[in-house]
Write a protein that holds these residues in place. Structure first.
Motif, mmCIF file in Angstrom:
data_model
loop_
_atom_site.group_PDB
_atom_site.id
_atom_site.type_symbol
_atom_site.label_atom_id
_atom_site.label_comp_id
_atom_site.label_asym_id
_atom_site.label_seq_id
_atom_site.Cartn_x
_atom_site.Cartn_y
_atom_site.Cartn_z
ATOM 1 N N LEU A 274 -26.281 7.671 159.340
ATOM 2 C CA LEU A 274 -26.677 8.028 160.408
ATOM 3 C C LEU A 274 -27.895 9.113 160.506
ATOM 4 O O LEU A 274 -28.934 8.987 161.125
ATOM 5 C CB LEU A 274 -25.574 8.578 161.489
ATOM 6 N N GLU A 275 -27.778 10.058 159.607
ATOM 7 C CA GLU A 275 -28.712 11.106 159.235
ATOM 8 C C GLU A 275 -30.040 10.567 158.748
ATOM 9 O O GLU A 275 -31.065 10.904 159.100
ATOM 10 C CB GLU A 275 -28.285 12.225 158.668
ATOM 11 N N LEU A 276 -29.795 9.839 157.701
ATOM 12 C CA LEU A 276 -31.150 9.005 157.148
ATOM 13 C C LEU A 276 -31.757 8.308 158.312
ATOM 14 O O LEU A 276 -32.867 8.452 158.351
ATOM 15 C CB LEU A 276 -30.503 7.860 156.252
ATOM 16 N N ASN A 277 -31.115 7.427 159.243
ATOM 17 C CA ASN A 277 -31.942 6.731 160.156
ATOM 18 C C ASN A 277 -32.399 7.699 161.345
ATOM 19 O O ASN A 277 -33.515 7.398 161.908
ATOM 20 C CB ASN A 277 -30.937 5.729 160.683
ATOM 21 N N ARG A 278 -31.680 8.643 161.568
ATOM 22 C CA ARG A 278 -32.508 9.693 162.734
ATOM 23 C C ARG A 278 -33.678 10.113 161.899
ATOM 24 O O ARG A 278 -34.647 10.361 162.758
ATOM 25 C CB ARG A 278 -31.401 10.744 162.680
#
Length: 201
Positions: free
Chosen positions: A181-185
């Protein structure tokens, strides 16, 4: 008016996740949405194309077919330069092209049957196309993974569409696995802020 977006790339680039994110964003805003995926030889780097059409059913903009014909696409998001050139005839006059400035050799080039065309983006720009070309791979690596090219490009697309940022963020949270999630954000934000001068379509 019904809008049409094409997402084009080669197998393994994550274009199908990109189309899923876009489709979910549109559904979250109660658009009538039709999505059609056309798979090429994805294991061999063949073309993978997704058609996304949407409209406001409350305004009489029902979508009956996801198919996009030549000259109909409002936006084309291309994950690779040659794919941008291949599908350019589908862009409508005054439409927008978003392209990853990356070269991925198709099988005929790999086997030596043809050479990869030169000056692809220059030739497209010479046609007067409204084009945003960027090194999405570099931005994806900044976000933490080369595999996030797809979400970088969705971020760029989001800046061209008049949808609230929180709708995109909520959709990313619901669509991608929690561990990514954080990577994609980060990838999305890098794409979204890439070109602040984009005017909503």
């Amino acid at each position: 008016m019904v809008k049409s977006i094409m997402i084009v790339g080669v197998g393994g680039q994550g274009s199908l996740l990109a189309s899923k994110l876009l489709g979910n964003v549109l559904l979250a805003q109660n658009f009538d949405v039709k999505v059609s995926e056309v798979h090429g030889m994805s294991q061999r780097g063949g073309s993978v194309v997704t058609y996304v059409k949407y409209g406001d059913a409350g305004q009489g903009e029902e979508v009956y077919s996801p198919v996009i014909d030549k000259g109909e696409a409002d936006v084309i998001v291309a994950f690779e330069k040659l794919e941008a050139a291949r599908w350019l005839p589908y862009l409508k006059k005054g439409g927008r092209l978003i392209v990853n400035d990356q070269q991925i050799a198709p099988m005929p080039v790999i086997t030596g049957a043809m050479e990869y065309p030169t000056d692809i983006l220059e030739k497209i720009r010479a046609k007067g196309i409204d084009m945003t070309a960027l090194n999405a791979l570099e931005l994806a690596q900044q976000a933490g993974s080369a595999k996030a090219v797809n979400v970088v490009l969705i971020g760029v697309l989001s800046a061209a569409l008049d949808f609230r940022d929180e709708v995109w963020q909520q959709t990313i949270e619901k669509t991608v696995p929690a561990k990514f999630l954080e990577l994609n954000r980060r990838a999305f934000e890098l794409g979204r802020s890439y070109r602040d001068s984009l005017v909503p379509a």
